[in-house]
Design a protein around this motif. Sequence first.
Motif, mmCIF file in Angstrom:
data_model
loop_
_atom_site.group_PDB
_atom_site.id
_atom_site.type_symbol
_atom_site.label_atom_id
_atom_site.label_comp_id
_atom_site.label_asym_id
_atom_site.label_seq_id
_atom_site.Cartn_x
_atom_site.Cartn_y
_atom_site.Cartn_z
ATOM 1 N N ALA A 1 26.167 32.335 -17.927
ATOM 2 C CA ALA A 1 26.218 31.889 -19.320
ATOM 3 C C ALA A 1 24.830 31.427 -19.753
ATOM 4 O O ALA A 1 24.106 30.801 -18.988
ATOM 5 C CB ALA A 1 27.211 30.737 -19.468
ATOM 6 N N GLY A 2 24.476 31.733 -20.998
ATOM 7 C CA GLY A 2 23.173 31.338 -21.515
ATOM 8 C C GLY A 2 23.125 29.909 -22.018
ATOM 9 O O GLY A 2 22.057 29.291 -22.073
ATOM 10 N N LYS A 3 24.313 29.372 -22.362
ATOM 11 C CA LYS A 3 24.416 27.997 -22.865
ATOM 12 C C LYS A 3 25.672 27.371 -22.270
ATOM 13 O O LYS A 3 26.590 28.091 -21.868
ATOM 14 C CB LYS A 3 24.501 27.997 -24.400
ATOM 15 C CG LYS A 3 23.262 28.516 -25.108
ATOM 16 C CD LYS A 3 23.472 28.610 -26.612
ATOM 17 C CE LYS A 3 24.419 29.749 -26.949
ATOM 18 N NZ LYS A 3 24.497 30.017 -28.407
ATOM 19 N N PRO A 4 25.748 26.029 -22.244
ATOM 20 C CA PRO A 4 26.945 25.379 -21.677
ATOM 21 C C PRO A 4 28.239 25.818 -22.343
ATOM 22 O O PRO A 4 29.287 25.857 -21.697
ATOM 23 C CB PRO A 4 26.674 23.888 -21.909
ATOM 24 C CG PRO A 4 25.189 23.772 -21.934
ATOM 25 C CD PRO A 4 24.707 25.042 -22.581
ATOM 26 N N GLY A 5 28.178 26.174 -23.630
ATOM 27 C CA GLY A 5 29.385 26.575 -24.335
ATOM 28 C C GLY A 5 29.611 28.068 -24.405
ATOM 29 O O GLY A 5 30.507 28.530 -25.114
ATOM 30 N N SER A 6 28.827 28.840 -23.673
ATOM 31 C CA SER A 6 28.905 30.305 -23.774
ATOM 32 C C SER A 6 30.145 30.879 -23.109
ATOM 33 O O SER A 6 30.549 30.460 -22.021
ATOM 34 C CB SER A 6 27.675 30.951 -23.138
ATOM 35 O OG SER A 6 26.512 30.683 -23.865
ATOM 36 N N THR B 1 31.456 36.008 -18.623
ATOM 37 C CA THR B 1 30.404 34.969 -18.610
ATOM 38 C C THR B 1 30.979 33.589 -18.304
ATOM 39 O O THR B 1 30.687 32.612 -18.983
ATOM 40 C CB THR B 1 29.559 34.932 -19.910
ATOM 41 O OG1 THR B 1 30.373 34.589 -21.015
ATOM 42 C CG2 THR B 1 28.851 36.231 -20.169
ATOM 43 N N LEU B 2 31.760 33.521 -17.244
ATOM 44 C CA LEU B 2 32.314 32.253 -16.781
ATOM 45 C C LEU B 2 31.462 31.615 -15.690
ATOM 46 O O LEU B 2 31.816 30.562 -15.165
ATOM 47 C CB LEU B 2 33.744 32.473 -16.270
ATOM 48 C CG LEU B 2 34.780 32.695 -17.373
ATOM 49 C CD1 LEU B 2 36.024 33.394 -16.822
ATOM 50 C CD2 LEU B 2 35.149 31.378 -18.026
ATOM 51 N N GLY B 3 30.342 32.254 -15.343
ATOM 52 C CA GLY B 3 29.490 31.739 -14.279
ATOM 53 C C GLY B 3 28.587 30.604 -14.729
ATOM 54 O O GLY B 3 28.665 30.132 -15.867
ATOM 55 N N PRO B 4 27.697 30.155 -13.835
ATOM 56 C CA PRO B 4 26.791 29.039 -14.126
ATOM 57 C C PRO B 4 25.875 29.323 -15.315
ATOM 58 O O PRO B 4 25.705 30.463 -15.743
ATOM 59 C CB PRO B 4 25.997 28.885 -12.826
ATOM 60 C CG PRO B 4 26.900 29.417 -11.773
ATOM 61 C CD PRO B 4 27.615 30.573 -12.426
ATOM 62 N N VAL B 5 25.262 28.246 -15.808
ATOM 63 C CA VAL B 5 24.422 28.305 -17.009
ATOM 64 C C VAL B 5 22.950 28.380 -16.608
ATOM 65 O O VAL B 5 22.511 27.726 -15.654
ATOM 66 C CB VAL B 5 24.660 27.066 -17.890
ATOM 67 C CG1 VAL B 5 23.778 27.104 -19.142
ATOM 68 C CG2 VAL B 5 26.132 26.955 -18.272
ATOM 69 N N GLY B 6 22.165 29.166 -17.354
ATOM 70 C CA GLY B 6 20.727 29.263 -17.102
ATOM 71 C C GLY B 6 20.091 30.237 -18.064
ATOM 72 O O GLY B 6 20.608 30.500 -19.143
ATOM 73 N N LYS C 1 32.429 28.533 -27.127
ATOM 74 C CA LYS C 1 32.418 29.445 -28.260
ATOM 75 C C LYS C 1 32.315 30.872 -27.733
ATOM 76 O O LYS C 1 31.290 31.262 -27.163
ATOM 77 C CB LYS C 1 31.257 29.150 -29.207
ATOM 78 C CG LYS C 1 31.273 30.049 -30.447
ATOM 79 C CD LYS C 1 30.111 29.771 -31.381
ATOM 80 C CE LYS C 1 30.172 30.675 -32.608
ATOM 81 N NZ LYS C 1 28.996 30.487 -33.501
ATOM 82 N N ALA C 2 33.401 31.627 -27.903
ATOM 83 C CA ALA C 2 33.408 33.017 -27.447
ATOM 84 C C ALA C 2 32.627 33.882 -28.418
ATOM 85 O O ALA C 2 32.821 33.801 -29.630
ATOM 86 C CB ALA C 2 34.833 33.522 -27.311
ATOM 87 N N VAL D 1 40.837 33.240 -24.174
ATOM 88 C CA VAL D 1 39.809 32.402 -24.798
ATOM 89 C C VAL D 1 40.401 31.042 -25.169
ATOM 90 O O VAL D 1 39.794 29.997 -24.911
ATOM 91 C CB VAL D 1 39.226 33.088 -26.052
ATOM 92 C CG1 VAL D 1 38.360 32.121 -26.843
ATOM 93 C CG2 VAL D 1 38.424 34.330 -25.664
ATOM 94 N N GLU D 2 41.591 31.033 -25.750
ATOM 95 C CA GLU D 2 42.239 29.776 -26.130
ATOM 96 C C GLU D 2 42.457 28.875 -24.923
ATOM 97 O O GLU D 2 42.204 27.656 -24.982
ATOM 98 C CB GLU D 2 43.586 30.058 -26.813
ATOM 99 C CG GLU D 2 43.465 30.674 -28.200
ATOM 100 C CD GLU D 2 44.825 30.984 -28.789
ATOM 101 O OE1 GLU D 2 45.840 30.480 -28.241
ATOM 102 O OE2 GLU D 2 44.883 31.725 -29.779
ATOM 103 N N LEU D 3 42.934 29.449 -23.838
ATOM 104 C CA LEU D 3 43.168 28.652 -22.628
ATOM 105 C C LEU D 3 41.853 28.101 -22.081
ATOM 106 O O LEU D 3 41.781 26.941 -21.656
ATOM 107 C CB LEU D 3 43.864 29.496 -21.559
ATOM 108 C CG LEU D 3 45.283 29.978 -21.852
ATOM 109 C CD1 LEU D 3 45.908 30.580 -20.611
ATOM 110 C CD2 LEU D 3 46.157 28.858 -22.390
#
Length: 392
Positions: A179-184, A351-356, A328-329, A313-315
């Motif tokens: 994920a590119g951001k914590p909320g990605s 994109t459920l993996g770590p952020v960076g 935010k999907a 996405v909702e879950l």
Amino acid sequence: MSQMSTYAQDYLPYFHRYQDEYFQRLESLVNIDSGTGQVEGINRVMDYLLQWLVEAGFVVELHPSAGFGNNLVARRQGKGTVRMLLVGHVDTVYPAGAVQAQPFAIKDGVVSGPGVLDMKSGVLLAVYVVRALLAAGFEQYKELVLVFNNDEEVGSRGSIPLLREIARDIDYALVLEPAGKPGSLTHSRKGTDKYVLEVHGIAAHSGAEPFKGRSAVVELAHKILAIQNLHAMFPGVTFNVTNLSSNEPLNVVPDMARCSISVRSFYAHGLDVAAAALEKIAGSSSVPDTRSTLLRTTGRPPYQPTPEVLRLVELAEMEALTLGVQLKAEPKGGVSDANILIDAGVPTLDTLGPVGGGMHNLEREHMLVDSMPIRGALVAGLLQHICLSDHA
């Protein structure tokens, strides 16, 4: 899927406990050169993963792929009704020697090294997700399946048959791309097609009798401009021209010129209308007596936000809120193995993996340390939520 309790917060303590060991193991994986096709490195990474998954009680099989090394499939039977798949890839985009140039390092909460974000951290996180589920005593799934492949960075061509075969017996899939951001979160990706456009002209001496020649380069230049103009005709479809080549002698009017074209669209229809437009361009000519050929190679199909995906996405949003994260999907232009799974009929979240950030740049690629427990708890909680959902 009905509104239910959330579970991610229950898993957060597990990932905090796992954190030191996780990063020790991540160092082992990152410090192995495993660019696509570097078979020895790929297989060493898979051997580590095999060992850790066997220790967690999984039945693990390696599936060799010529020229790319092993793919890994791990399975564990449960007591529920839902069959869950976790997916990741161990190949990187970097050449041999990348580890020596930029070895694994942690500084000020940032982890660096080749493939640390894309996507060895996500692959390893999947191992710890299932470990956390087992440690919590959660068995309300019919089967947990993990697939780690070796050629995603070049289109997963060797592993697509394996993914499609496994997908036949899967209810839901989670892809741990970074994920590119914590909320990605990603609920759709463009599909891709690749083309080779080749123009044939007539050679002639460029000084003595250039008028007898028909330049394939000039004709290709006209075609490239026409391809660029397609962006205005088909919004949302992208055309990228690369790999230009032609005859090299300076004193000869070139009778051959070639380029590659990458086409991307969120919809299959967009890829098809692009194909028709490119065929029309290839079939016409601005330079008389030139002719062209166009070769289409279909790539990954589009990954679209089906109603089932939007329920996932909702879950995920519900689980993330308990961790203090607002998800935010969003759509993504790049592709992943989610494209393959959704095409095989499996509702998939990506994109459920770590952020960076800094993917595909050896000096910039990095992962944020603090994202590991949050993302791990999110995936574990989401997986449990799916399995316990009324309509799963």
